[in-house]
Design an enzyme around this catalytic site. Structure first.
Site, mmCIF file in Angstrom:
data_model
loop_
_atom_site.group_PDB
_atom_site.id
_atom_site.type_symbol
_atom_site.label_atom_id
_atom_site.label_comp_id
_atom_site.label_asym_id
_atom_site.label_seq_id
_atom_site.Cartn_x
_atom_site.Cartn_y
_atom_site.Cartn_z
ATOM 1 N N HIS A 155 0.831 -1.221 0.000
ATOM 2 C CA HIS A 155 0.000 0.000 0.000
ATOM 3 C C HIS A 155 0.860 1.265 0.000
ATOM 4 O O HIS A 155 0.431 2.296 0.497
ATOM 5 C CB HIS A 155 -0.959 0.039 1.196
ATOM 6 N N SER A 276 14.720 22.623 -15.246
ATOM 7 C CA SER A 276 13.519 23.429 -15.465
ATOM 8 C C SER A 276 13.940 24.775 -16.038
ATOM 9 O O SER A 276 14.991 25.307 -15.681
ATOM 10 C CB SER A 276 12.791 23.632 -14.133
ATOM 11 N N LYS A 282 15.839 22.659 -9.967
ATOM 12 C CA LYS A 282 15.216 21.402 -10.371
ATOM 13 C C LYS A 282 16.122 20.456 -11.141
ATOM 14 O O LYS A 282 16.917 20.861 -11.968
ATOM 15 C CB LYS A 282 13.992 21.702 -11.246
ATOM 16 N N GLU A 289 9.821 9.359 -16.570
ATOM 17 C CA GLU A 289 8.434 9.762 -16.831
ATOM 18 C C GLU A 289 8.040 9.457 -18.277
ATOM 19 O O GLU A 289 6.921 9.017 -18.556
ATOM 20 C CB GLU A 289 8.251 11.257 -16.552
#
Ligand code: ARG
Length: 470
Positions: A155, A276, A282, A289
């Site tokens: 979980h 970024s 960043k 992704e």
């Protein structure tokens, strides 16, 4: 001029030509098309359907076309409707009348069925090699991290301590299954459709077993109608590719989570991260992704071809031309994703201390604390309740089970002695779990030995020709 122009009195409408044409994408298998044609004429000669001279001229012409395409002196343009017509028209332009004999005893229906099979077969071999490289990388990482402790989750909540080797081993299992699926597909599809004609075979005395052998198939297909309309192997392959992407995507999801500021279990290499345009601090896991994102595209190809095939009467129908673009795209996508993922994994660093601290701070040893009591005669259900109370006490004090003083343990249950700390140490909790497949040292040693043997075995997929090369 169209190959089939004879019975027509009018030119094809330009829009129709473009709508019908497949050359913009089926040129991808020009090599396979030429290879199939060479096998076909070699057989025609053996059967006395072509003379030795005719066969020799055609083969030389076809090889010339292949060479010229490769060195870009011959450009595949949109004037012909498909790669089959392009090669044939070019052959006739090169060698004259004899070129017109190439298509004897053949239809584009069995020709395209063959080309696509040859292409998919080559791709299966490449994907098998890419998966093997990934498995080798995982094996190395596992071997180096049999005592790197980390929390195992259910979980997405910390559950019990495992090792990094154990966690990575789960993916080893998945990619091993993926590889074996590719091998199964290869074995099942490896029958040659050439010689099935348009749908009903031919009256020429073709030696189909001979062409099949020339092209490294296990034999000829046995029903000419099925041969020209079977695309099961594409569906099976896209299903296997979807599963590979699902596995890569799950792994990417974990890496994205592990790479967050909150987890800090891993750090992606600069070469595999992006920045970024506005936020200078960043460093984003775009590659992970994108792999996760591209999974949808591969699933899409599978659903698309399943849908295309579902209403088709026997035998060949033009709908089947739709099998190509999405399949090519899916195969290229998956190959790219496996290669990039392997690079990302091999350059990523693991913060072992952070992982171990995380395992300690989440009561992942609570089950072992209960087992300690069980080993001293307390029934498991009572032990569960006692440890629950201890966890609560820890939460109130803001400490871990390892840090709770013995007096507190004894207050709740007098059975506890000083050896509880050893029993719930990270080392004991992970290293003593030695059931087959568990993270314990001995269990992991046995698994690594099996994986090592698996990776060394050259004949794993002996149905995949050329596998010995990996
Ligand atoms: N481009 C066609 C395809 O991909 C080749 C076969 C054409 N056959 C035909 N009878 N029109 O399916």
């Amino acid at each position: 001029m169209k190959l089939w122009g004879g019975r027509f009195t009018k030119e094809t409408d330009a829009l129709v030509h473009n709508f019908n044409a497949s050359i913009s994408f089926d040129q991808k298998f020009y090599q396979q098309d030429i290879k199939g044609s060479i096998a076909h004429v070699t057989m025609l000669e053996k059967q006395g359907i072509l003379t030795a001279k005719e066969c020799e001229d055609i083969v030389a012409g076809l090889e010339g076309i292949r060479k010229d395409i490769e060195n870009q002196t011959l450009v595949i343009d949109g004037s012909q409707e498909d790669i089959h017509s392009f090669v044939e028209a070019n052959l006739i332009a090169r060698i004259g009348e004899t070129g017109k004999k190439l298509h004897t005893g053949r239809s584009r229906n069995d020709q395209v069925a063959l080309d696509m099979k040859l292409y998919v077969r080559d791709e299966l071999v490449e994907m098998n090699h890419l998966l093997k490289t990934l498995l080798n990388e995982l094996y190395q990482l596992m071997s180096n991290n049999t005592d790197t402790f980390m929390p195992g989750f259910t979980h997405l909540q910390k559950a019990q301590p495992v090792t990094l080797a154990h966690h990575l081993g789960a993916y080893f299992e998945m990619f091993q299954r993926d590889r074996s699926r590719l091998c199964d597909i290869y074995a099942r599809m490896n029958y040659c459709p050439l010689g099935s004609g348009a749908l009903a075979g031919t009256t020429y005395p073709l030696d189909r077993a001979y062409t099949a052998a020339l092209l490294d198939f296990d034999g000829p297909t046995l029903n000419s109608m099925d041969s020209v309309s079977d695309r099961d192997y594409i569906i099976e392959m896209l299903s296997a590719l979807s599963t590979i992407m699902m596995h890569l995507s799950r792994f990417c999801e974990e890496i994205i989570i592990w790479n967050t500021n909150e987890y800090r279990f891993v750090e992606l290499d600069d070469a595999y991260s992006t920045g970024s345009s506005i936020m200078p601090q960043k460093k984003n896991p775009d590659i992970a992704e994108l792999i996760r994102g591209k999974t949808g595209r591969v699933y899409g190809a599978l659903v698309s071809i399943l849908t295309t095939m579902k209403g088709l009467p026997l035998a060949y129908n033009k709908d089947m031309q739709e099998d190509k673009e999405l399949t090519f795209d899916a195969m290229d996508t998956v190959k790219g994703c496996i290669a990039l993922f392997t690079g990302m994994l091999s350059t990523m660093s693991f913060n072992k201390e952070v992982m171990e601290a995380s395992a300690k701070n989440g009561f992942t040893n609570a089950t072992d604390a209960a087992d300690y009591l069980v080993n001293r005669g307390v029934p498991f259900r009572d032990a569960h309740g006692i440890i629950g109370q201890l966890v609560l006490a820890c939460i109130e004090r803001g400490c871990s089970l390892d840090e709770l003083p013995l007096a507190e343990y004894k207050k709740i249950c007098p059975v506890f002695e000083a050896d509880i700390y050893d029993a719930i140490s990270m080392k004991t909790c992970a290293e003593k779990r030695n059931t087959i497949g568990a993270p314990g040292t001995e269990a992991m040693e046995a698994v690594l030995k099996a994986y090592g043997e698996y990776l060394d075995a050259m004949n794993l997929c002996d149905t995949i020709k050329g596998n010995g090369k990996d």
